[in-house]
Design a protein around this motif. Structure first.
Motif, PDB file in Angstrom:
ATOM      1  N   GLN A   1      27.342  -2.928   6.682  1.00 59.00           N
ATOM      2  CA  GLN A   1      27.922  -4.260   6.695  1.00 59.00           C
ATOM      3  C   GLN A   1      26.920  -5.301   6.206  1.00 59.00           C
ATOM      4  O   GLN A   1      27.266  -6.209   5.432  1.00 59.00           O
ATOM      5  N   ALA A   2      25.685  -5.159   6.658  1.00 58.78           N
ATOM      6  CA  ALA A   2      24.659  -6.116   6.252  1.00 58.78           C
ATOM      7  C   ALA A   2      24.417  -6.057   4.752  1.00 58.78           C
ATOM      8  O   ALA A   2      24.251  -7.091   4.092  1.00 58.78           O
ATOM      9  N   ARG A   3      24.390  -4.847   4.204  1.00 58.88           N
ATOM     10  CA  ARG A   3      24.195  -4.709   2.749  1.00 58.88           C
ATOM     11  C   ARG A   3      25.346  -5.375   2.001  1.00 58.88           C
ATOM     12  O   ARG A   3      25.140  -6.101   1.012  1.00 58.88           O
ATOM     13  N   ALA A   4      26.577  -5.130   2.458  1.00 54.83           N
ATOM     14  CA  ALA A   4      27.736  -5.750   1.805  1.00 54.83           C
ATOM     15  C   ALA A   4      27.660  -7.266   1.890  1.00 54.83           C
ATOM     16  O   ALA A   4      27.925  -7.982   0.915  1.00 54.83           O
ATOM     17  N   PHE A   5      27.284  -7.783   3.072  1.00 55.51           N
ATOM     18  CA  PHE A   5      27.171  -9.230   3.261  1.00 55.51           C
ATOM     19  C   PHE A   5      26.173  -9.828   2.276  1.00 55.51           C
ATOM     20  O   PHE A   5      26.433 -10.861   1.657  1.00 55.51           O
ATOM     21  N   ARG A   6      25.017  -9.167   2.124  1.00 56.62           N
ATOM     22  CA  ARG A   6      23.986  -9.689   1.231  1.00 56.62           C
ATOM     23  C   ARG A   6      24.440  -9.677  -0.225  1.00 56.62           C
ATOM     24  O   ARG A   6      24.331 -10.668  -0.945  1.00 56.62           O
ATOM     25  N   LEU A   7      24.929  -8.522  -0.659  1.00 54.30           N
ATOM     26  CA  LEU A   7      25.191  -8.356  -2.089  1.00 54.30           C
ATOM     27  C   LEU A   7      26.400  -9.152  -2.555  1.00 54.30           C
ATOM     28  O   LEU A   7      26.426  -9.665  -3.680  1.00 54.30           O
ATOM     29  N   LEU A   8      27.432  -9.261  -1.708  1.00 54.68           N
ATOM     30  CA  LEU A   8      28.615 -10.016  -2.116  1.00 54.68           C
ATOM     31  C   LEU A   8      28.286 -11.493  -2.347  1.00 54.68           C
ATOM     32  O   LEU A   8      28.927 -12.157  -3.163  1.00 54.68           O
ATOM     33  N   GLY A   9      27.279 -11.989  -1.639  1.00 54.74           N
ATOM     34  CA  GLY A   9      26.905 -13.380  -1.813  1.00 54.74           C
ATOM     35  C   GLY A   9      26.270 -13.687  -3.152  1.00 54.74           C
ATOM     36  O   GLY A   9      26.105 -14.861  -3.511  1.00 54.74           O
ATOM     37  N   LEU A  10      25.929 -12.651  -3.917  1.00 53.25           N
ATOM     38  CA  LEU A  10      25.298 -12.873  -5.218  1.00 53.25           C
ATOM     39  C   LEU A  10      26.291 -13.348  -6.275  1.00 53.25           C
ATOM     40  O   LEU A  10      25.910 -13.995  -7.242  1.00 53.25           O
ATOM     41  N   ALA A  11      27.577 -12.994  -6.116  1.00 55.68           N
ATOM     42  CA  ALA A  11      28.584 -13.329  -7.134  1.00 55.68           C
ATOM     43  C   ALA A  11      28.945 -14.810  -7.047  1.00 55.68           C
ATOM     44  O   ALA A  11      29.155 -15.353  -5.961  1.00 55.68           O
ATOM     45  N   ASP A  12      29.053 -15.454  -8.204  1.00 56.37           N
ATOM     46  CA  ASP A  12      29.272 -16.899  -8.257  1.00 56.37           C
ATOM     47  C   ASP A  12      30.726 -17.336  -8.137  1.00 56.37           C
ATOM     48  O   ASP A  12      30.992 -18.509  -7.961  1.00 56.37           O
ATOM     49  N   GLY A  13      31.676 -16.449  -8.301  1.00 57.91           N
ATOM     50  CA  GLY A  13      33.081 -16.847  -8.382  1.00 57.91           C
ATOM     51  C   GLY A  13      33.588 -17.495  -7.113  1.00 57.91           C
ATOM     52  O   GLY A  13      32.986 -17.383  -6.036  1.00 57.91           O
ATOM     53  N   PRO A  14      34.715 -18.206  -7.200  1.00 56.62           N
ATOM     54  CA  PRO A  14      35.292 -18.860  -6.015  1.00 56.62           C
ATOM     55  C   PRO A  14      35.717 -17.887  -4.938  1.00 56.62           C
ATOM     56  O   PRO A  14      35.731 -18.227  -3.757  1.00 56.62           O
ATOM     57  N   ASP A  15      36.098 -16.676  -5.318  1.00 53.31           N
ATOM     58  CA  ASP A  15      36.389 -15.624  -4.359  1.00 53.31           C
ATOM     59  C   ASP A  15      36.158 -14.294  -5.050  1.00 53.31           C
ATOM     60  O   ASP A  15      35.636 -14.253  -6.180  1.00 53.31           O
ATOM     61  N   ILE A  16      36.514 -13.189  -4.400  1.00 53.34           N
ATOM     62  CA  ILE A  16      36.315 -11.881  -5.020  1.00 53.34           C
ATOM     63  C   ILE A  16      37.424 -10.959  -4.557  1.00 53.34           C
ATOM     64  O   ILE A  16      37.841 -10.995  -3.395  1.00 53.34           O
TER      65      ILE A  16
ATOM     66  N   GLU B   1      36.819  -1.893   1.740  1.00 56.66           N
ATOM     67  CA  GLU B   1      37.755  -2.695   2.532  1.00 56.66           C
ATOM     68  C   GLU B   1      37.384  -2.676   4.003  1.00 56.66           C
ATOM     69  O   GLU B   1      37.439  -3.711   4.680  1.00 56.66           O
ATOM     70  N   ASP B   2      36.982  -1.511   4.527  1.00 54.97           N
ATOM     71  CA  ASP B   2      36.571  -1.440   5.936  1.00 54.97           C
ATOM     72  C   ASP B   2      35.388  -2.374   6.202  1.00 54.97           C
ATOM     73  O   ASP B   2      35.348  -3.082   7.213  1.00 54.97           O
ATOM     74  N   LEU B   3      34.412  -2.377   5.283  1.00 55.33           N
ATOM     75  CA  LEU B   3      33.240  -3.239   5.460  1.00 55.33           C
ATOM     76  C   LEU B   3      33.622  -4.715   5.386  1.00 55.33           C
ATOM     77  O   LEU B   3      33.169  -5.533   6.198  1.00 55.33           O
ATOM     78  N   LEU B   4      34.447  -5.066   4.415  1.00 45.22           N
ATOM     79  CA  LEU B   4      34.820  -6.467   4.243  1.00 45.22           C
ATOM     80  C   LEU B   4      35.645  -6.974   5.413  1.00 45.22           C
ATOM     81  O   LEU B   4      35.460  -8.110   5.871  1.00 45.22           O
TER      82      LEU B   4
ATOM     83  N   SER C   1      33.552 -13.450  11.271  1.00 44.00           N
ATOM     84  CA  SER C   1      33.627 -14.817  10.724  1.00 44.00           C
ATOM     85  C   SER C   1      32.559 -15.111   9.692  1.00 44.00           C
ATOM     86  O   SER C   1      32.339 -16.269   9.326  1.00 44.00           O
ATOM     87  N   LEU C   2      31.874 -14.065   9.205  1.00 45.97           N
ATOM     88  CA  LEU C   2      30.917 -14.272   8.130  1.00 45.97           C
ATOM     89  C   LEU C   2      31.586 -14.252   6.767  1.00 45.97           C
ATOM     90  O   LEU C   2      30.974 -14.629   5.773  1.00 45.97           O
ATOM     91  N   LEU C   3      32.820 -13.810   6.719  1.00 43.43           N
ATOM     92  CA  LEU C   3      33.595 -13.747   5.482  1.00 43.43           C
ATOM     93  C   LEU C   3      35.004 -14.191   5.807  1.00 43.43           C
ATOM     94  O   LEU C   3      35.487 -13.976   6.931  1.00 43.43           O
ATOM     95  N   GLU C   4      35.671 -14.823   4.844  1.00 49.34           N
ATOM     96  CA  GLU C   4      37.054 -15.242   5.033  1.00 49.34           C
ATOM     97  C   GLU C   4      37.959 -14.403   4.145  1.00 49.34           C
ATOM     98  O   GLU C   4      37.570 -14.027   3.037  1.00 49.34           O
TER      99      GLU C   4
END
Length: 985
Positions: free
Chosen positions: A542-557, A574-577, A584-587
């Motif tokens: 989960q922590a890895r997903a949280f870190r890496l997803l934040g690198l993308a600039d788009g409005p959502d993913i 999907e399970d991680l997200l 509440s770290l991701l919407e």
């Protein structure tokens, strides 16, 4: 036979006709051909005379028609000797078809016994009554809908082909009624703000009914409200001239008064009537986010802000601006206060997150477009520039009491255009900075919570039992959070989700971080320290997903893109997200789509920079780029079968999505436009630049459609600069190709020519042949537009040779169709048709729907000039269907323009004017001024043909101004047209 009766033939107080069972399933129509059905089966209506009898009885609505009345209806004053016997024969035949209980004989005549809902005319009368009631009650939208239903009941001419003087009289009256209803509906169109859409229909109607002054009046209002004041005045001048020449009279006073109001630029006339009746949701927005159920404290702020907002009911607009560090609870407080203030703003509440803390704050013009749509403004009525949108926004709010919540603002400059500016409205602003330069604003500095408030908030989330047992530990927790509401909420939510933890465990974890308390009290670091607590409790995946997803600039993913970035299958991703959503770290913005709060994204990136190697961060973004490039290439291949571009793109290691056909593929492309272009913008490093440029090229539909042209151009310029800085000639050349394409689309032909020429100079055909092919074709197009026909022919012939050398048949077909237009411009009509047919045949053989439409566009032009108007229209209509399905607004508008040319050449001036108006609407904001000038020229020619000389002159003067500004050769032609109009008596 009641010849003086209008279309409402029912007599007030008349006994409702009986509805025997035999007639229950019968239905009849007179608003078109006279027809009858039983259930779903049509019944034979017999000869024209038999239909005349049926029509006469239907229009009596159950009353008896005597034999004498029927004879008069059939033959007037000269009936045949056997008239009565003939009537009886027709009545007998009808009785066999309809049944004994339906057609009855009484009092020496005949009557039909049918239910009121069985006849389309009575249904239309009832709907009109409902529409009149709705309009009287102020519900214009419902009235307009009902009248449209009435008009939809007509199927051509009423009582079509029915003989006899009575039928002719009723046919005339029904047609007059139909026209009156059309006027009423158009009047409602203008009242609800659909003036731009009404212009083309009114143009056609005024041509068909040139002496009908009410239609001219409506056209003047529609043009005036569309910002076309000169044309509106020209309509009056045309009307006055026509009435004088044809009837020797002046326009009626109402029309003259309207002209004076337009001359005065009457502001009341410029906007539609207010809508006092209950209206659909978009006209009464309620956009506030839900208030949190555990809102705590802030009592003095709630009272202060509530009192300030209440002053909006007086003579000034109230503006309150909340400022404070990130996570201090500005949005929570503002939303809570806004909900409490709703009774003061009965006309609605608007809300927007301005994304001021992110790298790319929301553009005010985009926000204004969203607000105007929410307030009921038609899409076609929303202007293109920021100043025009702001002015329309303030006008729309005038007289209404609306609260506007502008959340997360970047600075005062961003929000000034979004302020209502009228008494009765109020604005509530949140921002990280104090709005000291926002004149007249009530400034509120929001600090952290008091210890008591912080503990109350913590208790509400965790529960009184757990906190009551460990009160001291709970005080330690909120103190470690620096009394920052967002930090407290995240920490408490994490504890509430861990039933096996005690408050002391959480306090001990926070105590380990006390060396960070100084950072916790300094700006954004306070938020970062708070998120560190939640981040530290994540599982490694989960922590890895949280870190890496934040690198993308788009409005959502999207889920698929996230899986690619993380290098995981979709189910695992999907399970991680979803686990991150639970924390509440991701919407979850929608099913299968995810986004960060802007502060959380910043924290996630900080974690990635701290906890991930450079290589892994680069690899994650590289996989995302590969995913977008592979998917976009697949979309491109579906749209353009056989096009060789997909064979000349950079290879990808990450697979993309696949689609069954072009429609879901296009849906994906336009849905992902913001994310895709953001990914391209991030791809400026040496390892990703080539793929980024190729992704931009493969997604050229985003630039050509006009929907994302501005963002597309900005990204292309950034990549061009990166390519030049890095000495990457291949990327530079391809970036120039994309820029040439978007500048061509937007009508900046000189820039497009320069970029295409640069491509020819920089690209070696043996190293990267495709840009050379495209550049040759593009230079030919620019030469065509600039009337350099010899240059254009040379470029197109070179493009044909180049495309053939790389076996790119769709490219060859494109150059052939373009060469057809050169032949057309130089008088070689026969060869122009042949070349367009050859190119279109290539497209068709490859199943190339979109480019086949381009071929049909060129073929339609050639057929028009060769005088084969019906064929030209058919080809262009085929192209129009494809362009609309492909969301190609530029080509939709241009095809409507070419159809207008066909109609004009074929002598159908009214249809030409309608299509030219539709073309102007489709190309609003895209395509460039040169194309607009061409359409205005054709519109003027069409208007002259239907006698609207003044309006035509206005169109030509606007076109001349465009051509003069551009230095276009077409200016001479328009001057000649204006001279001919001036000399016309």
């Amino acid at each position: 036979m009641d010849r003086d009766r209008g279309p409402r033939v029912r007599v007030p107080g008349q006994r409702a006709p009986e509805e025997p069972g035999a007639a229950d399933s019968l239905r009849f129509t007179v608003l078109g051909p006279v027809r009858a059905w039983r259930g779903g089966e049509p019944l034979p209506s017999g000869s024209p005379q038999q239909r005349a009898l049926l029509a006469a009885l239907l229009l009596r609505e159950g009353r008896t028609a005597t034999a004498g009345e029927l004879i008069d209806a059939f033959w007037g004053e000269d009936p045949p000797s056997q008239a009565l016997a003939t009537i009886r024969t027709y009545a007998s035949r009808l009785r066999k078809i309809l049944g004994q209980e339906t057609l009855v004989s009484e009092s020496g005549g005949y009557a039909l016994r049918i239910g009121r809902g069985a006849l389309d005319l009575t249904l239309a009368q009832d709907l009109v009554t409902e529409a009149e009631k709705a309009r009287a009650a102020g519900d214009r939208v419902q009235a307009r809908t009902l009248i449209n239903k009435v008009l939809g009941l007509w199927d051509g001419e009423a009582l079509a082909s029915v003989p006899g003087p009575y039928a002719e009289n009723q046919r005339t009256r029904l047609e007059e009624w139909r026209l009156s209803l059309t006027e009423a509906r158009l009047d409602l169109d203008l009242e609800v703000g659909s003036h731009a859409e009404a212009v083309s229909e009114l143009t056609a109607l005024t041509a068909a009914h040139p002496l009908r002054e009410r239609l001219r009046e409506l056209l003047m209002v529609a043009l005036y409200r569309s910002g076309r004041q000169a044309e509106a005045l020209a309509v009056y001048a045309d009307t006055r001239r026509l009435l004088s020449e044809e009837l020797g009279v002046d326009p009626r006073p109402e029309l003259a008064q309207l002209q004076q109001r337009i001359l005065r630029a009457d502001e009341e006339l410029a906007r539609p009537a207010d809508e006092p009746a209950p209206a659909p949701a978009p006209l009464r927005p309620a956009q506030l986010p839900a208030t949190v159920p555990d809102f705590t404290g802030r009592d003095s702020f709630v009272r202060d802000l509530g009192a300030q907002l209440a002053t909006a009911e007086g003579s000034v607009m109230a503006v309150s601006a909340l400022a404070g560090i990130g996570g201090v609870g500005k949005t929570t407080l503002a939303v809570h206060v806004a909900h409490q203030a709703r009774p003061h703003f009965p006309d609605g509440q608007l809300y927007v997150d301005l994304q001021g803390a992110g790298a790319r704050a929301a553009e005010p013009e985009t926000v204004l477009g969203s607000f105007l749509r929410a307030l009921g403004t038609a899409e076609s009525a929303i202007p293109g520039t920021l100043d025009e949108r702001a002015a329309l926004y303030r006008s729309t709010l005038d007289g209404r009491r609306i609260l506007v919540l502008l959340d997360n603002a970047h600075d005062a400059a961003q929000i000034r255009p979004l302020l209502p500016g009228t008494p009765g409205c109020a604005a509530l602003v949140t921002s990280r900075v104090r709005m000291v330069d926002l004149a007249g604003a009530h400034l509120v500095d929001l600090d952290v919570m008091s210890p008591d408030e912080a503990l109350q908030l913590f208790t509400r989330i965790v529960g009184p039992e757990r906190v009551g047992a460990e009160r001291e530990a709970a005080l330690d927790v909120v103190a470690a959070c620096g009394f920052l509401p967002l930090a407290i909420r995240i920490a408490a939510s994490r504890l509430a989700a861990r039933r096996t933890w005690t408050v002391s465990v959480l306090a001990a974890k926070l105590a380990d971080e006390r060396r960070r308390l100084d950072e916790l009290q300094a700006g954004d670091l306070a938020v970062k320290a708070t998120f560190e607590l939640g981040y530290g409790q994540l599982e490694p995946g989960q922590a890895r997903a949280f870190r890496l997803l934040g690198l993308a600039d788009g409005p959502d993913i999207s889920l698929a893109a996230a899986a690619a970035l993380l290098n995981l299958d979709a189910h695992t991703a999907e399970d991680l997200l979803e686990a991150l959503v639970d924390t509440s770290l991701l919407e979850s913005a929608a099913a299968g789509r995810y986004r960060y709060h802007d502060l959380v994204r910043l924290y996630a990136r900080a974690c990635a920079e701290r906890d991930e190697q450079d290589a892994e961060r680069e690899a994650a973004l590289s996989r995302l780029l590969d995913f977008y490039l592979a998917t976009a290439a697949g979309v491109y291949a579906l749209e353009r079968p056989g096009d060789r571009l997909v064979d000349h793109l950079e290879p990808t290691e990450q697979a993309g999505l696949t689609f069954a056909d072009r429609h879901p593929a296009l849906d994906w492309l336009y849905t992902e436009a913001g994310n895709l272009l953001a990914c391209v913008r991030q791809s400026h490093g040496p390892a990703t630049l080539r793929r980024g440029v190729d992704l931009l090229w493969a997604a050229l539909d985003l630039g050509e459609s006009g929907a994302n042209a501005k963002q597309y151009e900005t990204v292309a310029l950034a990549l061009l600069e990166a390519a030049r800085a890095g000495g990457d000639r291949r990327s530079e050349v391809r970036a120039l190709v994309t820029l040439a394409d978007v500048h061509h689309t937007s009508g900046r032909f000189d820039q497009a020519e320069q970029e295409a020429e640069s491509v020819m100079l920089l690209a070696g055909a043996d190293q990267d042949p495709l840009p050379v092919c495209w550049a040759s074709n593009a230079r030919g197009i620019m030469a065509l537009y600039q009337s350099r026909h010899e240059d254009g022919e040379r470029h197109f012939n070179r493009a044909i040779d180049n495309f053939r050398s790389v076996q790119d048949r769709p490219g060859e077909a494109s150059a052939l169709c373009n060469l057809s237009r050169i032949h057309l411009a130089t008088g070689r009509t026969e060869s122009a048709v042949a070349l367009a047919e050859e190119g279109t045949a290539v497209y068709d053989s490859m199943g190339h729907a979109l480019r086949s439409a381009n071929g049909r566009y060129a073929l339609g032009m050639a057929l028009t000039q060769s005088g084969r108007f019906a064929e030209a229209s058919d080809r262009l209509l085929e192209a129009l269907d494809v362009f609309r399905a492909s969301r190609q607004r530029l080509w939709e508008g241009m095809t409507l323009f070419r159809l207008a040319e066909v109609d004009l050449a074929a002598g159908n001036a009214t249809d030409a004017a309608v299509k030219a108006e539709q073309a102007l609407t489709a190309l609003r904001g895209i395509g460039g001024e040169w194309r607009r000038g061409n359409i205005l020229t054709v519109l003027g020619r069409s208007l002259v043909r239907i006698g609207q000389f003044g309006r035509a002159e206005v169109c030509w003067r606007e076109a001349l101004g465009i051509y003069d500004a551009l230095g276009s050769q077409e200016a001479a032609e328009v001057r000649a047209l204006l001279a001919s109009t001036t000399s016309t008596p």
